[in-house]
Design a protein around this motif. Sequence first.
Motif, PDB file in Angstrom:
ATOM      1  N   VAL A 157       0.759  -0.823  -0.019  1.00  0.00           N
ATOM      2  CA  VAL A 157      -0.419  -0.318  -0.260  1.00  0.00           C
ATOM      3  C   VAL A 157       0.764   1.156  -0.174  1.00  0.00           C
ATOM      4  N   GLY A 158       1.924   1.193   0.079  1.00  0.00           N
ATOM      5  CA  GLY A 158       3.024   2.112   0.773  1.00  0.00           C
ATOM      6  C   GLY A 158       3.774   2.296   1.917  1.00  0.00           C
ATOM      7  N   ASP A 159       4.917   2.162   1.733  1.00  0.00           N
ATOM      8  CA  ASP A 159       6.273   1.736   2.413  1.00  0.00           C
ATOM      9  C   ASP A 159       6.320   2.892   4.021  1.00  0.00           C
ATOM     10  N   ASP A 160       5.396   3.662   3.891  1.00  0.00           N
ATOM     11  CA  ASP A 160       5.136   4.570   5.301  1.00  0.00           C
ATOM     12  C   ASP A 160       4.440   4.135   5.497  1.00  0.00           C
ATOM     13  N   HIS A 161       3.122   3.256   4.866  1.00  0.00           N
ATOM     14  CA  HIS A 161       1.925   2.922   6.201  1.00  0.00           C
ATOM     15  C   HIS A 161       1.992   2.884   7.375  1.00  0.00           C
ATOM     16  N   PRO A 162       1.413   3.498   8.482  1.00  0.00           N
ATOM     17  CA  PRO A 162       1.530   3.435   9.364  1.00  0.00           C
ATOM     18  C   PRO A 162       1.708   1.438  10.191  1.00  0.00           C
ATOM     19  N   ALA A 163       0.752   0.840   9.813  1.00  0.00           N
ATOM     20  CA  ALA A 163       1.117  -0.433  10.319  1.00  0.00           C
ATOM     21  C   ALA A 163       2.178  -1.319   9.517  1.00  0.00           C
ATOM     22  N   THR A 164       2.384  -1.142   8.546  1.00  0.00           N
ATOM     23  CA  THR A 164       4.233  -1.272   8.310  1.00  0.00           C
ATOM     24  C   THR A 164       5.149  -1.014   9.759  1.00  0.00           C
ATOM     25  N   ALA A 165       5.064  -0.061  10.299  1.00  0.00           N
ATOM     26  CA  ALA A 165       5.877  -0.270  11.700  1.00  0.00           C
ATOM     27  C   ALA A 165       5.420  -0.693  12.647  1.00  0.00           C
ATOM     28  N   THR A 166       3.987  -0.765  12.836  1.00  0.00           N
ATOM     29  CA  THR A 166       3.365  -2.417  14.199  1.00  0.00           C
ATOM     30  C   THR A 166       3.782  -3.197  13.733  1.00  0.00           C
ATOM     31  N   TYR A 167       4.093  -3.858  11.999  1.00  0.00           N
ATOM     32  CA  TYR A 167       4.976  -5.788  11.554  1.00  0.00           C
ATOM     33  C   TYR A 167       6.168  -5.394  12.029  1.00  0.00           C
ATOM     34  N   GLU A 168       6.673  -4.433  11.584  1.00  0.00           N
ATOM     35  CA  GLU A 168       8.061  -4.612  11.684  1.00  0.00           C
ATOM     36  C   GLU A 168       7.909  -4.059  13.452  1.00  0.00           C
ATOM     37  N   SER A 169       7.766  -3.645  14.307  1.00  0.00           N
ATOM     38  CA  SER A 169       7.931  -4.128  15.824  1.00  0.00           C
ATOM     39  C   SER A 169       7.741  -5.473  16.399  1.00  0.00           C
ATOM     40  N   ASN A 170       6.498  -5.735  15.199  1.00  0.00           N
ATOM     41  CA  ASN A 170       6.119  -7.313  15.946  1.00  0.00           C
ATOM     42  C   ASN A 170       6.859  -8.252  15.717  1.00  0.00           C
ATOM     43  N   LEU A 171       7.751  -8.053  14.588  1.00  0.00           N
ATOM     44  CA  LEU A 171       8.744  -8.638  13.613  1.00  0.00           C
ATOM     45  C   LEU A 171      10.422  -8.918  14.756  1.00  0.00           C
ATOM     46  N   ALA A 172      10.095  -7.456  15.121  1.00  0.00           N
ATOM     47  CA  ALA A 172      11.701  -7.402  16.708  1.00  0.00           C
ATOM     48  C   ALA A 172      11.087  -7.821  17.741  1.00  0.00           C
ATOM     49  N   SER A 173      10.678  -8.296  18.357  1.00  0.00           N
ATOM     50  CA  SER A 173       9.911  -8.697  19.224  1.00  0.00           C
ATOM     51  C   SER A 173      10.165 -10.832  19.127  1.00  0.00           C
ATOM     52  N   VAL A 174       9.863 -11.288  17.446  1.00  0.00           N
ATOM     53  CA  VAL A 174      10.151 -12.455  17.741  1.00  0.00           C
ATOM     54  C   VAL A 174      11.702 -12.482  16.755  1.00  0.00           C
ATOM     55  N   ALA A 175      12.813 -11.559  16.906  1.00  0.00           N
ATOM     56  CA  ALA A 175      13.849 -11.149  16.541  1.00  0.00           C
ATOM     57  C   ALA A 175      14.237 -11.349  18.113  1.00  0.00           C
ATOM     58  N   LEU A 176      13.864 -11.146  18.823  1.00  0.00           N
ATOM     59  CA  LEU A 176      14.188 -11.116  20.665  1.00  0.00           C
ATOM     60  C   LEU A 176      14.649 -12.594  21.255  1.00  0.00           C
ATOM     61  N   ALA A 177      12.390 -13.573  20.951  1.00  0.00           N
ATOM     62  CA  ALA A 177      12.840 -14.239  21.269  1.00  0.00           C
ATOM     63  C   ALA A 177      13.428 -14.998  21.091  1.00  0.00           C
ATOM     64  N   LEU A 178      14.262 -14.670  19.462  1.00  0.00           N
ATOM     65  CA  LEU A 178      14.923 -15.614  18.563  1.00  0.00           C
ATOM     66  C   LEU A 178      16.356 -15.428  19.345  1.00  0.00           C
ATOM     67  N   GLY A 179      16.348 -15.073  19.386  1.00  0.00           N
ATOM     68  CA  GLY A 179      17.955 -14.568  20.567  1.00  0.00           C
ATOM     69  C   GLY A 179      18.346 -13.581  19.575  1.00  0.00           C
ATOM     70  N   ASP A 180      18.466 -12.766  18.771  1.00  0.00           N
ATOM     71  CA  ASP A 180      18.628 -12.561  17.575  1.00  0.00           C
ATOM     72  C   ASP A 180      18.427 -10.495  18.211  1.00  0.00           C
ATOM     73  N   GLY A 181      19.380 -10.463  19.731  1.00  0.00           N
ATOM     74  CA  GLY A 181      19.016  -9.199  20.252  1.00  0.00           C
ATOM     75  C   GLY A 181      18.752  -7.823  18.917  1.00  0.00           C
ATOM     76  N   ALA A 182      20.921  -7.676  18.680  1.00  0.00           N
ATOM     77  CA  ALA A 182      21.038  -6.987  17.273  1.00  0.00           C
ATOM     78  C   ALA A 182      19.747  -6.908  16.278  1.00  0.00           C
ATOM     79  N   GLN A 183      19.832  -7.644  15.698  1.00  0.00           N
ATOM     80  CA  GLN A 183      18.798  -7.367  14.373  1.00  0.00           C
ATOM     81  C   GLN A 183      17.406  -6.963  15.603  1.00  0.00           C
ATOM     82  N   ALA A 184      16.711  -7.468  16.570  1.00  0.00           N
ATOM     83  CA  ALA A 184      15.632  -6.359  17.206  1.00  0.00           C
ATOM     84  C   ALA A 184      15.914  -5.220  17.576  1.00  0.00           C
TER      85      ALA A 184
END
Length: 167
Positions: free
Chosen positions: A58-85
């Motif tokens: 829909v657009g790179d700066d759609h507000p939901a994109t940031a929310t989903y990126e934040s959710n992906l950061a939670s997964v990265a942290l849970a998987l032990g990839d703190g630098a990526q998170a």
Amino acid sequence: DEAEREAALTLDYARREGATVMQLSEIENAMGGIALERRDYAAAQQHYLRARDLARSVGDDHPATATYESNLASVALALGDGAQALAMRRRVAEARARLYGADAPRTGEAWLAAAETATLIGESATAVELTTRASQILASAKVAPLRLRDARARQALVLVRAGQRQA
């Protein structure tokens, strides 16, 4: 799991019925949340990636994109990839600054989430820097008192964990 099967059926039905791209992304995000609660990180990551990619279409700066990126950061942290998170949390804060303004409450909260991530991975100096940035934004922002109190409590916890404040 019954909740994930129901979400998958909902997604299939929504596609057949002509749901919008953003409706589909919201369903994928919800399915990611279900998988995350079950600690099925691989499934959560796949759902959040699909949600983010749909929102980006829909657009790179759609507000939901940031929310989903934040959710992906939670997964990265849970998987032990703190630098990526942490890198993802920074991107979320930068995206929110572009979307809402550098001094907006949502931007401050995103920097605070990055600070919390830095604390969890042992980057105390970064945590303090990011907490200071978040604090400056949130102190000047017009936010509801309970939301501000929650943010201040989160900031204090980051500083205590970083060894900058007594408990």
